[in-house]
Design an enzyme around this catalytic site. Structure first.
Site, PDB file in Angstrom:
ATOM      1  CB  CYS A 107      -0.916  -0.029   1.228  1.00 23.47           C
ATOM      2  SG  CYS A 107      -1.903   1.451   1.442  1.00 23.47           S
ATOM      3  CB  CYS A 129      -0.416   2.432   4.045  1.00 23.93           C
ATOM      4  SG  CYS A 129      -1.998   1.856   3.437  1.00 23.93           S
ATOM      5  CG  ASP A 130       3.396   1.159   4.367  1.00 26.37           C
ATOM      6  OD1 ASP A 130       2.953   1.661   5.420  1.00 26.37           O
ATOM      7  OD2 ASP A 130       3.233  -0.026   4.062  1.00 26.37           O
TER       8      ASP A 130
HETATM    9  C1  FAD Z   1       0.273  -4.549   5.284  1.00 27.21           C
HETATM   10  C2  FAD Z   1      -0.858  -3.533   5.233  1.00 27.21           C
HETATM   11  C3  FAD Z   1      -0.640  -2.257   5.716  1.00 27.21           C
HETATM   12  C4  FAD Z   1      -1.680  -1.330   5.678  1.00 27.21           C
HETATM   13  N1  FAD Z   1      -1.454  -0.096   6.186  1.00 27.21           N
HETATM   14  C5  FAD Z   1      -2.454   0.810   6.194  1.00 27.21           C
HETATM   15  C6  FAD Z   1      -2.253   2.121   6.745  1.00 27.21           C
HETATM   16  O1  FAD Z   1      -1.166   2.460   7.208  1.00 27.21           O
HETATM   17  N2  FAD Z   1      -3.314   2.963   6.729  1.00 27.21           N
HETATM   18  C7  FAD Z   1      -4.528   2.629   6.193  1.00 27.21           C
HETATM   19  O2  FAD Z   1      -5.452   3.452   6.228  1.00 27.21           O
HETATM   20  N3  FAD Z   1      -4.738   1.412   5.659  1.00 27.21           N
HETATM   21  C8  FAD Z   1      -3.738   0.499   5.641  1.00 27.21           C
HETATM   22  N4  FAD Z   1      -3.930  -0.722   5.083  1.00 27.21           N
HETATM   23  C9  FAD Z   1      -5.236  -1.008   4.477  1.00 27.21           C
HETATM   24  C10 FAD Z   1      -6.256  -1.327   5.589  1.00 27.21           C
HETATM   25  O3  FAD Z   1      -5.723  -2.322   6.424  1.00 27.21           O
HETATM   26  C11 FAD Z   1      -7.573  -1.786   4.987  1.00 27.21           C
HETATM   27  O4  FAD Z   1      -8.060  -0.805   4.085  1.00 27.21           O
HETATM   28  C12 FAD Z   1      -8.611  -1.996   6.085  1.00 27.21           C
HETATM   29  O5  FAD Z   1      -8.146  -2.906   7.049  1.00 27.21           O
HETATM   30  C13 FAD Z   1      -9.920  -2.527   5.505  1.00 27.21           C
HETATM   31  O6  FAD Z   1     -10.788  -2.704   6.569  1.00 27.21           O
HETATM   32  P1  FAD Z   1     -12.030  -3.701   6.468  1.00 27.21           P
HETATM   33  O7  FAD Z   1     -12.692  -3.650   7.789  1.00 27.21           O
HETATM   34  O8  FAD Z   1     -12.818  -3.390   5.268  1.00 27.21           O
HETATM   35  O9  FAD Z   1     -11.423  -5.133   6.194  1.00 27.21           O
HETATM   36  P2  FAD Z   1     -10.246  -5.985   6.851  1.00 27.21           P
HETATM   37  O10 FAD Z   1      -9.337  -5.188   7.683  1.00 27.21           O
HETATM   38  O11 FAD Z   1      -9.691  -6.750   5.699  1.00 27.21           O
HETATM   39  O12 FAD Z   1     -11.040  -6.976   7.803  1.00 27.21           O
HETATM   40  C14 FAD Z   1     -11.844  -7.998   7.280  1.00 27.21           C
HETATM   41  C15 FAD Z   1     -12.398  -8.800   8.425  1.00 27.21           C
HETATM   42  O13 FAD Z   1     -13.369  -9.722   7.913  1.00 27.21           O
HETATM   43  C16 FAD Z   1     -13.203 -10.950   8.570  1.00 27.21           C
HETATM   44  N5  FAD Z   1     -13.800 -12.014   7.763  1.00 27.21           N
HETATM   45  C17 FAD Z   1     -13.420 -12.493   6.550  1.00 27.21           C
HETATM   46  N6  FAD Z   1     -14.221 -13.494   6.179  1.00 27.21           N
HETATM   47  C18 FAD Z   1     -15.146 -13.648   7.167  1.00 27.21           C
HETATM   48  C19 FAD Z   1     -16.229 -14.538   7.387  1.00 27.21           C
HETATM   49  N7  FAD Z   1     -16.537 -15.497   6.512  1.00 27.21           N
HETATM   50  N8  FAD Z   1     -16.954 -14.425   8.522  1.00 27.21           N
HETATM   51  C20 FAD Z   1     -16.675 -13.446   9.424  1.00 27.21           C
HETATM   52  N9  FAD Z   1     -15.658 -12.583   9.276  1.00 27.21           N
HETATM   53  C21 FAD Z   1     -14.897 -12.693   8.167  1.00 27.21           C
HETATM   54  C22 FAD Z   1     -11.697 -11.077   8.776  1.00 27.21           C
HETATM   55  O14 FAD Z   1     -11.390 -12.012   9.808  1.00 27.21           O
HETATM   56  C23 FAD Z   1     -11.373  -9.630   9.182  1.00 27.21           C
HETATM   57  O15 FAD Z   1     -11.586  -9.466  10.561  1.00 27.21           O
HETATM   58  C24 FAD Z   1      -2.933  -1.666   5.106  1.00 27.21           C
HETATM   59  C25 FAD Z   1      -3.144  -2.972   4.625  1.00 27.21           C
HETATM   60  C26 FAD Z   1      -2.118  -3.897   4.677  1.00 27.21           C
HETATM   61  C27 FAD Z   1      -2.366  -5.294   4.161  1.00 27.21           C
END
Ligand code: FAD
Length: 333
Positions: free
Chosen positions: A158, A161-162
């Site tokens: 990302c 992010c970084d």
């Molecule tokens: C290495 C890395 C670094 C990042 N750094 C940043 C940063 O510095 N700043 C920033 O803003 N963003 C950052 N991001 C992006 C950010 O993490 C994502 O945009 C954000 O986490 C998305 O949130 P979300 O809640 O949509 O999904 P996610 O964080 O992907 O969470 C999804 C959730 O759904 C759950 N899930 C999946 N399938 C099921 C199921 N069948 N039943 C129940 N639960 C389920 C998973 O267990 C998880 O808890 C980074 C991403 C990565 C990979």
């Protein structure tokens, strides 16, 4: 018990069985939230504070994607940044404190053809009048030596992010689509040089994005090239590149590697039940409304573009408010 429109035989039998039970014995949840990343937990906080008594299933990665990163510098409220896992731990504690019922399980089956909807985990079956899907997406990685070990130490998925951690550094972006071009262009704001490494002899990115990349003086392009290994002790120091046209390998010193080969949304449970786009992200209208009334989506699972923690949290908030309005309009509260 509500009208059953259509459902699988097994679920139909289950709902008929429930119809024969005393209605008061059958608990129908107001809402179930799938996912415990920023979108799911924020939806939970808002739903709990609207008295919806939400149930939240964490899935297999409690806290979501931010639990695999280190420093998060762009989430508002933390003047010196915060470690990703710590941020998610605080968010989860806040959700518990306002009354979200967090269950450490994954949904293994969801039936949206019945109403109330059915959500099954390994151990339980829930009926629910609404559903908030916040199952996120997973960045695709190369699966090569050094990639996992140096994640957060020079390897990233990302640029937004970084990128700011790499001022005056030499970087590689891997990929050939629009997001690779976007990541490379964004990184030129900080880096001394950005080399786009692509295994084919041309990009699949739109011509306008390609043109911008070609025109940028800080961007170099290596076609027909594959990264085979990322080297470094505690930070990225070099990569081994395979030139698949001339069949030769060489080492390139580098400070950071950004992988931009796409994301896989976690939407397998919803295939043939909700409208998905060509990359399998959930299609939404008016921000959170899916193709099924009463089913809302938030965060990366329905966002192929922004993919940020704060945008996911924001849409999680909207999904919970939309859910409350839906339940009120249907007189289900
Ligand atoms: C290495 C890395 C670094 C990042 N750094 C940043 C940063 O510095 N700043 C920033 O803003 N963003 C950052 N991001 C992006 C950010 O993490 C994502 O945009 C954000 O986490 C998305 O949130 P979300 O809640 O949509 O999904 P996610 O964080 O992907 O969470 C999804 C959730 O759904 C759950 N899930 C999946 N399938 C099921 C199921 N069948 N039943 C129940 N639960 C389920 C998973 O267990 C998880 O808890 C980074 C991403 C990565 C990979």
């Amino acid at each position: 018990m509500k009208l059953i429109i259509a459902c699988t035989t097994e679920n139909l039998i289950y709902v008929i069985y429930l119809n024969y039970m005393n209605k008061t014995d059958v608990k129908i949840e107001n809402t179930i939230i799938l996912g415990s990343g920023p979108a799911g937990l924020t939806a939970g906080i808002y739903a709990a504070r609207s008295n919806l008594e939400p149930i939240l299933l964490t899935g297999s990665t409690p806290g979501g994607q931010l639990t695999i990163t280190t420093e998060v510098e762009n989430f508002p409220g933390f003047e010196n940044g915060i470690m990703g896992p710590v941020l998610m731990d605080i968010m989860q504690k806040q959700a518990i404190n306002v009354g979200v019922n967090i269950i450490n399980e994954s949904a293994i089956e969801v039936d949206l053809k019945t109403y109330p909807f059915i959500v099954k985990t390994q151990n339980q079956t829930f009926l629910t009048n609404s559903l908030i899907i916040a199952t996120g997406a997973s960045a695709k990685f190369l699966g090569i030596d050094g990639e996992n070990r140096l994640m957060g130490k020079g390897v990233s998925g990302c640029a937004t992010c970084d990128g700011a951690f790499f001022r005056e550094k030499n970087l590689i972006v891997v990929g050939g689509g629009d997001s690779a071009m976007e990541e490379a262009l964004f990184l030129t704001k900080f880096a001394s040089s950005v080399t786009i490494v692509h295994r084919k002899d041309s990009f699949r990115a739109s011509s306008i994005m390609q043109e911008r990349a070609f025109k940028n003086e800080k961007i170099k392009i290596l076609f027909n090239s594959e990264i085979k290994k990322i080297n470094g002790e505690n930070k990225v120091e070099s990569v081994i590149i395979f030139d698949n046209k001339h069949n030769k390998e060489y080492t390139m010193p580098i400070d950071g590697v950004f992988i931009a080969i796409g994301h896989t949304p976690n939407t397998k449970l919803f295939v043939n039940q909700l409208d998905l786009d060509e990359m399998n992200f959930i299609k939404v209208q008016n921000i959170t409304n899916t193709s099924k009334e009463g089913v809302f989506a938030a965060g990366d699972v329905s966002d192929p573009k922004y993919k940020q923690a704060i945008s996911s949290a924001g849409i999680g908030c909207i999904a919970a408010i939309d859910t409350m309005h839906y339940l009120e309009d249907k007189n289900l509260l």
